[in-house]
Design an enzyme around this catalytic site. Structure first.
Site, PDB file in Angstrom:
ATOM      1  CE1 TYR A 100      40.460  41.680 -10.773  1.00 45.64           C
ATOM      2  CE2 TYR A 100      40.700  43.970 -11.414  1.00 45.64           C
ATOM      3  CZ  TYR A 100      41.252  42.799 -10.937  1.00 45.64           C
ATOM      4  OH  TYR A 100      42.589  42.754 -10.608  1.00 45.64           O
ATOM      5  CG  HIS A 105      35.643  39.449  -5.036  1.00 47.15           C
ATOM      6  ND1 HIS A 105      34.953  39.077  -3.901  1.00 47.15           N
ATOM      7  CD2 HIS A 105      36.839  39.948  -4.588  1.00 47.15           C
ATOM      8  CE1 HIS A 105      35.689  39.324  -2.829  1.00 47.15           C
ATOM      9  NE2 HIS A 105      36.823  39.855  -3.208  1.00 47.15           N
ATOM     10  CG  ASN A 152      41.862  43.227  -0.400  1.00 47.92           C
ATOM     11  OD1 ASN A 152      40.750  42.720  -0.543  1.00 47.92           O
ATOM     12  ND2 ASN A 152      42.990  42.538  -0.513  1.00 47.92           N
TER      13      ASN A 152
END
Length: 282
Positions: A100, A105, A152
């Site tokens: 990532y 993000h 999340n």
């Protein structure tokens, strides 16, 4: 916000009281050897006063519950006094793991890395499902945080850390990506909603539903055409976008310094205005 801490537990009061008017000679003599904290907050204070004007002997005493407030100018460069500041917790949102790194993000993580590098903060401690580092901006202590429980579930780190370090809501700065802003455009706000950002939703949920904490939003733009939003968020920046983000990170570090040292002053308003139109060509 700053408070004055007095390090000496048996500080003599005459130097503090000498500037008060009118002087309190007997109270000064009685309390001169007590600690400052005993003098400032005393459960029973014995006050002597003369029965009639003109007499020099103090014959009557009255014991009452009292709180004594002492105010006096503090000498400059006095080692016994130290100004203590309310700490800030700066939290960048993102996903852990190399896969990532560099994605849209994860710009929250990148801002934390930039702040840590600029301030010389080493992030090598895991606490409450987060990678943290402790340092300062000027004299203000800061805690920089990168939650490691995936986007999340970011609140699982933020809530416990805020409670453990006793950081007030107004000093929790949340840094995250924002699709409603053009790529590389920043916005500092004293409070806001979650904007359908799952990481922000999680943080709000673990702060008892409170939304009144500052935000630094980093624009990443909207997905082009019909591109899937999740795929867009997990995509890396183009070369042009990368340059815009790198410039924004440097600007963001300076904005965070201003916020921590001065709060939401007119400089932050000017910063937001410049950011809003920085890609507009005249």
């Amino acid at each position: 916000m700053a408070a004055v801490s007095l390090f000496s537990s048996a500080t003599s009061l005459p130097t503090l009281w000498s500037s008060l008017s009118p002087p309190l000679p007997r109270a000064q003599e009685a309390l001169g050897t007590l600690s400052v904290f005993d003098a400032v907050s005393s459960q029973m204070c014995c006050i002597s006063y003369p029965r009639r004007p003109g007499r020099t002997r103090f014959r009557t005493k009255c014991s009452v519950s009292a709180t004594v407030s002492v105010q006096a100018p503090f000498p400059e460069n006095e080692d016994r006094f130290k100004v203590e500041y309310t700490p800030w917790m700066i939290v960048g949102l993102g996903n852990p793991g190399n896969k990532y790194h560099g994605t849209r993000h994860n710009v929250g993580f990148e801002m934390i890395d930039s702040i840590s590098k600029t301030q010389g903060i080493v992030m090598n401690t895991i606490q409450s499902k987060a990678l943290i580092g402790i340092g300062s901006i000027g004299e203000v202590p800061i805690l920089v945080v990168k939650p490691q429980a995936y986007m999340n579930y970011s609140g699982e780190a933020v809530g416990p850390l805020a409670a453990y370090y006793q950081v007030p809501l107004r000093h929790i700065l949340l840094v995250y990506d924002e699709m409603s802003l053009p790529n590389g455009v920043l916005r500092l706000q004293p409070k806001a909603g979650h904007g359908y950002h799952n990481g922000v939703k999680s943080v709000v949920g673990h702060l008892d539903g409170c939304r009144d904490f500052p935000r630094l939003c980093i624009g990443i733009g909207n997905p082009p055409g019909t591109m899937d939003m999740k795929a867009y968020l997990l995509q890396k920046f183009s070369t042009v976008e990368r340059h815009q983000i790198d410039a924004a990170l440097g600007q963001g570090v300076e904005a965070v310094k201003t916020l921590v040292l001065n709060g939401f002053d007119p400089n932050i308003t000017s910063f937001n205005l410049r950011q809003k139109y920085k890609h507009h060509k005249v």
